[in-house]
Design a protein around this motif. Structure first.
Motif, PDB file in Angstrom:
ATOM      1  N   ALA A  79      39.432   7.785  -1.356  1.00  0.00           N
ATOM      2  CA  ALA A  79      39.708   7.242  -0.024  1.00  0.00           C
ATOM      3  C   ALA A  79      38.450   7.237   0.837  1.00  0.00           C
ATOM      4  CB  ALA A  79      40.809   8.056   0.657  1.00  0.00           C
ATOM      5  N   SER A  80      37.633   8.280   0.741  1.00  0.00           N
ATOM      6  CA  SER A  80      36.407   8.310   1.552  1.00  0.00           C
ATOM      7  C   SER A  80      35.430   7.225   1.116  1.00  0.00           C
ATOM      8  CB  SER A  80      35.750   9.688   1.472  1.00  0.00           C
ATOM      9  OG  SER A  80      35.228   9.932   0.188  1.00  0.00           O
ATOM     10  N   PHE A  81      35.308   6.985  -0.189  1.00  0.00           N
ATOM     11  CA  PHE A  81      34.420   5.919  -0.654  1.00  0.00           C
ATOM     12  C   PHE A  81      34.940   4.543  -0.254  1.00  0.00           C
ATOM     13  CE2 PHE A  81      32.529   9.156  -3.317  1.00  0.00           C
ATOM     14  CZ  PHE A  81      31.193   8.782  -3.315  1.00  0.00           C
ATOM     15  N   LEU A  82      36.260   4.350  -0.342  1.00  0.00           N
ATOM     16  CA  LEU A  82      36.829   3.063   0.062  1.00  0.00           C
ATOM     17  C   LEU A  82      36.674   2.842   1.565  1.00  0.00           C
ATOM     18  CD1 LEU A  82      40.071   2.902  -2.109  1.00  0.00           C
ATOM     19  CD2 LEU A  82      37.950   1.616  -2.406  1.00  0.00           C
ATOM     20  N   ALA A  83      36.867   3.877   2.354  1.00  0.00           N
ATOM     21  CA  ALA A  83      36.701   3.757   3.804  1.00  0.00           C
ATOM     22  C   ALA A  83      35.249   3.443   4.159  1.00  0.00           C
ATOM     23  CB  ALA A  83      37.159   5.038   4.496  1.00  0.00           C
ATOM     24  N   ALA A  84      34.315   4.140   3.519  1.00  0.00           N
ATOM     25  CA  ALA A  84      32.894   3.878   3.782  1.00  0.00           C
ATOM     26  C   ALA A  84      32.527   2.452   3.387  1.00  0.00           C
ATOM     27  CB  ALA A  84      32.034   4.882   3.027  1.00  0.00           C
ATOM     28  N   SER A  85      33.051   1.990   2.254  1.00  0.00           N
ATOM     29  CA  SER A  85      32.774   0.609   1.817  1.00  0.00           C
ATOM     30  C   SER A  85      33.335  -0.402   2.800  1.00  0.00           C
ATOM     31  CB  SER A  85      33.376   0.359   0.438  1.00  0.00           C
ATOM     32  OG  SER A  85      32.802   1.212  -0.505  1.00  0.00           O
ATOM     33  N   ALA A  86      34.542  -0.152   3.286  1.00  0.00           N
ATOM     34  CA  ALA A  86      35.157  -1.073   4.251  1.00  0.00           C
ATOM     35  C   ALA A  86      34.375  -1.108   5.554  1.00  0.00           C
ATOM     36  CB  ALA A  86      36.605  -0.657   4.513  1.00  0.00           C
ATOM     37  N   ILE A  87      33.914   0.034   6.022  1.00  0.00           N
ATOM     38  CA  ILE A  87      33.133   0.083   7.269  1.00  0.00           C
ATOM     39  C   ILE A  87      31.813  -0.662   7.103  1.00  0.00           C
ATOM     40  CG2 ILE A  87      31.860   1.633   8.815  1.00  0.00           C
ATOM     41  CD1 ILE A  87      34.162   3.664   8.352  1.00  0.00           C
ATOM     42  N   ILE A  88      31.127  -0.417   5.977  1.00  0.00           N
ATOM     43  CA  ILE A  88      29.859  -1.110   5.729  1.00  0.00           C
ATOM     44  C   ILE A  88      30.079  -2.613   5.625  1.00  0.00           C
ATOM     45  CG2 ILE A  88      28.024  -1.428   4.015  1.00  0.00           C
ATOM     46  CD1 ILE A  88      28.261   1.601   3.455  1.00  0.00           C
ATOM     47  N   ALA A  89      31.146  -3.033   4.942  1.00  0.00           N
ATOM     48  CA  ALA A  89      31.446  -4.462   4.815  1.00  0.00           C
ATOM     49  C   ALA A  89      31.765  -5.078   6.172  1.00  0.00           C
ATOM     50  CB  ALA A  89      32.613  -4.671   3.852  1.00  0.00           C
ATOM     51  N   ALA A  90      32.504  -4.363   7.006  1.00  0.00           N
ATOM     52  CA  ALA A  90      32.842  -4.888   8.335  1.00  0.00           C
ATOM     53  C   ALA A  90      31.602  -5.032   9.203  1.00  0.00           C
ATOM     54  CB  ALA A  90      33.857  -3.961   9.010  1.00  0.00           C
ATOM     55  N   VAL A  91      30.745  -4.029   9.184  1.00  0.00           N
ATOM     56  CA  VAL A  91      29.505  -4.113   9.963  1.00  0.00           C
ATOM     57  C   VAL A  91      28.640  -5.264   9.462  1.00  0.00           C
ATOM     58  CG1 VAL A  91      27.352  -2.898  10.494  1.00  0.00           C
ATOM     59  CG2 VAL A  91      29.520  -1.690  10.650  1.00  0.00           C
ATOM     60  N   GLY A  92      28.533  -5.404   8.147  1.00  0.00           N
ATOM     61  CA  GLY A  92      27.768  -6.519   7.576  1.00  0.00           C
ATOM     62  C   GLY A  92      28.359  -7.865   7.950  1.00  0.00           C
ATOM     63  N   GLY A  93      29.686  -7.966   7.927  1.00  0.00           N
ATOM     64  CA  GLY A  93      30.344  -9.215   8.313  1.00  0.00           C
ATOM     65  C   GLY A  93      30.108  -9.558   9.771  1.00  0.00           C
ATOM     66  N   ILE A  94      30.178  -8.566  10.641  1.00  0.00           N
ATOM     67  CA  ILE A  94      29.938  -8.801  12.072  1.00  0.00           C
ATOM     68  C   ILE A  94      28.501  -9.246  12.297  1.00  0.00           C
ATOM     69  CG2 ILE A  94      29.747  -7.647  14.317  1.00  0.00           C
ATOM     70  CD1 ILE A  94      32.178  -5.938  13.420  1.00  0.00           C
ATOM     71  N   ILE A  95      27.550  -8.565  11.653  1.00  0.00           N
ATOM     72  CA  ILE A  95      26.144  -8.952  11.798  1.00  0.00           C
ATOM     73  C   ILE A  95      25.918 -10.364  11.257  1.00  0.00           C
ATOM     74  CG2 ILE A  95      23.796  -8.442  11.010  1.00  0.00           C
ATOM     75  CD1 ILE A  95      24.552  -5.472  11.129  1.00  0.00           C
ATOM     76  N   GLY A  96      26.537 -10.686  10.130  1.00  0.00           N
ATOM     77  CA  GLY A  96      26.418 -12.031   9.566  1.00  0.00           C
ATOM     78  C   GLY A  96      26.972 -13.097  10.489  1.00  0.00           C
ATOM     79  N   CYS A  97      28.111 -12.804  11.107  1.00  0.00           N
ATOM     80  CA  CYS A  97      28.707 -13.770  12.059  1.00  0.00           C
ATOM     81  C   CYS A  97      27.816 -13.958  13.265  1.00  0.00           C
ATOM     82  CB  CYS A  97      30.090 -13.304  12.479  1.00  0.00           C
ATOM     83  SG  CYS A  97      31.326 -13.452  11.180  1.00  0.00           S
ATOM     84  N   LEU A  98      27.246 -12.864  13.777  1.00  0.00           N
ATOM     85  CA  LEU A  98      26.367 -12.973  14.928  1.00  0.00           C
ATOM     86  C   LEU A  98      25.104 -13.774  14.616  1.00  0.00           C
ATOM     87  CD1 LEU A  98      26.650  -9.354  16.401  1.00  0.00           C
ATOM     88  CD2 LEU A  98      27.653 -11.465  17.317  1.00  0.00           C
ATOM     89  N   ILE A  99      24.572 -13.572  13.435  1.00  0.00           N
ATOM     90  CA  ILE A  99      23.387 -14.345  13.031  1.00  0.00           C
ATOM     91  C   ILE A  99      23.744 -15.825  12.865  1.00  0.00           C
ATOM     92  CG2 ILE A  99      21.766 -14.714  11.124  1.00  0.00           C
ATOM     93  CD1 ILE A  99      21.728 -11.666  10.756  1.00  0.00           C
TER      94      ILE A  99
END
Length: 108
Positions: free
Chosen positions: A85-105
């Protein structure tokens, strides 16, 4: 050439009097039909050679780090489901941050 049992060269290095004439020298070498030539600048040749080894080492480092992280968490007494669960949560957070940064760019 005795080691390779033939009359072939694996590589050949030479220095041009004018480094800017590389393109002309490359065209001349590749136009010669007597030999199969793949001409590169020395710096590019070594960069290409080290790229494969770098990617292999990076993959091994990620694999070993992941195994060690899981082993340490399990050794400390965490339940396997909690580790997953901790690895899945960390992966989801990293993916969300990457997605937000990608959208902003993309919006720029």
């Amino acid at each position: 050439m005795r080691e390779f049992r033939g009359q072939v060269f694996q590589s050949l290095s030479f220095r041009l009097e004018d480094p800017a004439a590389f393109a002309d020298a490359k065209r001349a070498l590749e136009a010669d039909k007597r030999a199969e030539v793949d001409a590169h600048r020395e710096s590019q040749f070594y960069a290409d050679q080290s790229q494969l080894m770098g990617s292999i080492l990076e993959t091994l480092a990620i694999l070993i780090t992941s195994i060690m992280a899981v082993a340490v968490l399990l050794t400390l007494g965490f339940h396997p489901r909690s580790v997953l669960a901790s690895f899945l949560a960390a992966s989801a957070i990293i993916a969300a941050v990457g997605g937000i940064i990608g959208c902003l760019i993309a919006l720029r």
